[in-house]
Scaffold this active site. Structure first.
Site, short mmCIF file in Angstrom:
data_model
loop_
_atom_site.label_atom_id
_atom_site.label_comp_id
_atom_site.label_asym_id
_atom_site.label_seq_id
_atom_site.Cartn_x
_atom_site.Cartn_y
_atom_site.Cartn_z
N ASN A 9 0.88 -1.17 0.00
CA ASN A 9 0.00 0.00 0.00
C ASN A 9 0.92 1.22 0.00
O ASN A 9 1.45 1.60 1.04
CB ASN A 9 -0.89 -0.05 1.25
CG ASN A 9 -1.85 1.11 1.32
OD1 ASN A 9 -1.80 2.04 0.51
ND2 ASN A 9 -2.74 1.07 2.29
N ARG A 88 -2.64 -2.18 -3.37
CA ARG A 88 -3.86 -1.38 -3.18
C ARG A 88 -3.79 -0.21 -4.15
O ARG A 88 -2.80 0.53 -4.17
CB ARG A 88 -3.92 -0.85 -1.75
CG ARG A 88 -5.06 0.10 -1.56
CD ARG A 88 -5.05 0.73 -0.20
NE ARG A 88 -6.24 1.58 -0.07
CZ ARG A 88 -6.21 2.78 0.50
NH1 ARG A 88 -5.10 3.27 0.99
NH2 ARG A 88 -7.31 3.49 0.58
N HIS A 177 -13.04 2.60 -0.01
CA HIS A 177 -13.03 1.62 1.09
C HIS A 177 -13.68 0.31 0.66
O HIS A 177 -14.13 -0.46 1.50
CB HIS A 177 -13.80 2.11 2.34
CG HIS A 177 -13.11 3.18 3.12
ND1 HIS A 177 -13.81 4.14 3.81
CD2 HIS A 177 -11.80 3.45 3.33
CE1 HIS A 177 -12.95 4.94 4.42
NE2 HIS A 177 -11.72 4.55 4.13
N GLY A 209 -10.35 7.80 7.68
CA GLY A 209 -11.36 8.05 6.66
C GLY A 209 -12.61 7.29 7.06
O GLY A 209 -12.52 6.25 7.72
N ARG A 238 -11.28 15.28 7.03
CA ARG A 238 -12.12 15.65 5.87
C ARG A 238 -13.52 16.01 6.32
O ARG A 238 -14.08 15.37 7.20
CB ARG A 238 -12.20 14.46 4.89
CG ARG A 238 -10.94 14.26 4.09
CD ARG A 238 -10.98 12.98 3.28
NE ARG A 238 -9.99 12.04 3.74
CZ ARG A 238 -9.99 10.73 3.48
NH1 ARG A 238 -10.95 10.21 2.77
NH2 ARG A 238 -9.04 9.97 3.93
N GLY A 327 -10.89 1.71 13.09
CA GLY A 327 -10.45 2.17 14.43
C GLY A 327 -11.56 2.66 15.34
O GLY A 327 -11.76 2.14 16.44
N VAL A 328 -12.35 3.63 14.88
CA VAL A 328 -13.41 4.19 15.72
C VAL A 328 -14.60 3.23 15.79
O VAL A 328 -15.15 2.97 16.87
CB VAL A 328 -13.86 5.56 15.18
CG1 VAL A 328 -14.99 6.13 16.02
CG2 VAL A 328 -12.68 6.54 15.11
N GLY A 329 -14.99 2.68 14.65
CA GLY A 329 -16.15 1.79 14.61
C GLY A 329 -15.97 0.59 15.51
O GLY A 329 -16.90 0.14 16.19
N GLU A 379 -8.09 -5.27 5.42
CA GLU A 379 -7.99 -4.97 3.98
C GLU A 379 -6.82 -5.72 3.34
O GLU A 379 -6.90 -6.12 2.18
CB GLU A 379 -7.84 -3.46 3.80
CG GLU A 379 -9.13 -2.72 4.13
CD GLU A 379 -8.96 -1.23 4.33
OE1 GLU A 379 -8.50 -0.83 5.41
OE2 GLU A 379 -9.28 -0.46 3.40
P1 AMP Z 1 -8.02 3.50 11.31
O1 AMP Z 1 -7.97 4.48 10.17
O2 AMP Z 1 -8.96 2.38 11.09
O3 AMP Z 1 -6.66 3.05 11.76
O4 AMP Z 1 -8.64 4.31 12.56
C1 AMP Z 1 -7.98 5.41 13.13
C2 AMP Z 1 -8.90 6.10 14.10
O5 AMP Z 1 -9.38 5.16 15.09
C3 AMP Z 1 -8.20 7.21 14.89
O6 AMP Z 1 -9.05 8.33 14.98
C4 AMP Z 1 -8.02 6.58 16.26
O7 AMP Z 1 -7.96 7.56 17.27
C5 AMP Z 1 -9.26 5.74 16.37
N1 AMP Z 1 -9.10 4.73 17.42
C6 AMP Z 1 -8.20 3.74 17.48
N2 AMP Z 1 -8.33 3.05 18.64
C7 AMP Z 1 -9.35 3.64 19.33
C8 AMP Z 1 -9.98 3.42 20.60
N3 AMP Z 1 -9.57 2.44 21.40
N4 AMP Z 1 -11.02 4.22 20.94
C9 AMP Z 1 -11.44 5.21 20.11
N5 AMP Z 1 -10.88 5.47 18.93
C10 AMP Z 1 -9.85 4.71 18.54
#
Ligand code: AMP
Length: 392
Positions: A9, A88, A177, A209, A238, A327-329, A379
């Site tokens: 990637n 990717r 995505h 994202g 964004r 991450g957030v989900g 992914e």
């Molecule tokens: P990703 O792009 O999937 O790596 O997600 C990144 C986002 O997930 C960032 O905003 C991180 O702060 C958030 N994130 C990762 N771990 C946690 C957590 N334990 N609680 C809340 N947000 C998180």
């Protein structure tokens, strides 16, 4: 043929890689070379020797991939039985609804798509050029972020703009995505022991994202990102959806250039614009301490998610599952709770104890008509799988 795929990637100043068994999903090694082109770069390689962290100057993507190959040689694992390289690629335009074998024609086609993804496709192409040079005998496959959404019907992908824009300039919704939405929807069906072809789902990929997808029988029927990854949900930096007239207003009233507007909406908006931080963990900590800007950012973020859930519920007619990932989900129980409150009449009932648990799986109540799931995305594994599937 082994199942080992090197997944690459390539970003504008970074190169992420992993060596993955396409069948088991096991990553024997993974790494990240960052700050390519800067005075001091950084390389992290995780393999059989554990985690190796090196500071070094990385002049180019070729240097980055060479650093990765050195790390494989010095710290393992061996790349001897590598089957293919999977790349990717962010934008496949209307041309690529499936992964494709990389040859000169494909490179030319992805180059033609650069105007649609000026930040991403050039970096992806650089990764492809370098990998073809360093692995001249291995088949290489491009897996597109847009491909999964090529199943959208015209009513879902067409913007209400003049015909010439659409015909001559490729202006339409493509969605992104896709690799994650494909992986997560299939995993959700597998987790529930159900046939993907018979399920309707809303998948919420909430990372740096963010995008939502309405998926009917494993097929994407609508998605929140558009011609570019700027549209839709509120993201780390964004804006997501906004009145398109705001662009002209900024140009007229503030004298901004188009590039300044573009940069501000892509890099200084979203959670960062709302609260000065794009890391959701920092935002959560500040919110718990009573910071009003962090609270507003959280509220705007979740309100937008809820609107998309409602919209995609209407698009699908019935919904079997809502799936949170990235991450957030995956990690933020408060986001899931706030995005789903008040939706009982749609048959959505979150179980607070399950939602607050840190393990993936079902977070809705047993009698919720819509099952709410937390499913980690992967992914890299999906790219490895699509790569070997194409080659077979
Ligand atoms: P990703 O792009 O999937 O790596 O997600 C990144 C986002 O997930 C960032 O905003 C991180 O702060 C958030 N994130 C990762 N771990 C946690 C957590 N334990 N609680 C809340 N947000 C998180």
């Amino acid at each position: 043929m082994s199942d080992n795929v090197l997944v690459i990637n390539a970003g504008s100043s970074s190169l992420k890689y992993s060596l993955i068994d396409a069948v088991s999903g096991e990553a024997a090694a993974a790494g990240l070379v960052e700050r390519i082109g800067e005075p001091e770069g950084h390389h992290l390689h995780r393999g059989p020797d554990g985690e190796i962290s090196i500071s070094l100057k990385v002049a180019s993507h070729e240097d980055a991939l060479r650093a990765a190959l050195d790390a494989f040689e010095q710290h393992g694992p061996s790349l001897d039985d590598l089957t293919a390289v999977g790349h990717r690629v962010v934008h496949g335009g209307s041309r690529f609804g499936d992964p494709a074998l990389i040859d000169d024609d494909l490179v030319a086609a992805v180059t033609e798509l650069v105007p649609l993804a000026p930040l991403h496709n050039p970096a992806n192409l650089e990764g492809i050029r370098v990998a073809r040079r360093l692995f001249p005998d291995l088949p290489q496959v491009a897996v597109f972020d847009t491909a999964f959404h090529q199943t959208l019907e015209p009513a879902a992908y067409t913007y209400a703009v003049p015909l010439a824009w659409r015909d001559d300039h490729g202006i339409r919704r493509y969605g992104f995505h896709g690799t994650s939405h494909a992986f997560v929807s299939a995993e959700a069906a597998r987790f529930l022991g159900r046939d993907l072809a018979e399920m309707n789902m809303i998948v919420l990929h909430l990372g740096n994202g963010c995008s939502a997808a309405a998926i009917r029988g494993g097929v994407s029927v609508d998605t929140s990102m558009g011609m570019t990854p700027l549209e839709g949900l509120v993201m780390g930096t964004r804006s997501g959806d906004l009145d398109p007239a705001i662009h002209a207003h900024l140009v007229r009233e503030l004298g901004w250039t188009v590039e300044e507007v573009d940069r501000a909406l892509n890099s200084a908006s979203g959670l960062k614009g709302l609260a000065g931080a794009n890391d959701f963990r920092e935002l959560s900590t500040r919110m718990e301490a009573g910071d009003p800007a962090a609270q507003l950012a959280f509220d705007v973020y979740c309100h937008r998610i809820k609107k998309y859930i409602g919209a995609y519920y209407a698009v699908l007619g019935t919904v079997d599952a809502i799936v949170f990932t990235a991450g957030v989900g995956q990690h933020s129980a408060p986001v899931r709770a706030a995005s789903l409150t008040g939706l009982d009449r749609l048959g959505i009932q979150l179980d607070p104890a399950r939602n607050n648990a840190t393990t993936p799986g079902t977070v809705s109540t047993d009698d919720s008509a819509v099952t709410v799931l937390v499913i980690p995305t992967n992914e890299e594994w999906q790219i490895a799988r699509e790569t070997t599937t194409l080659l077979r």
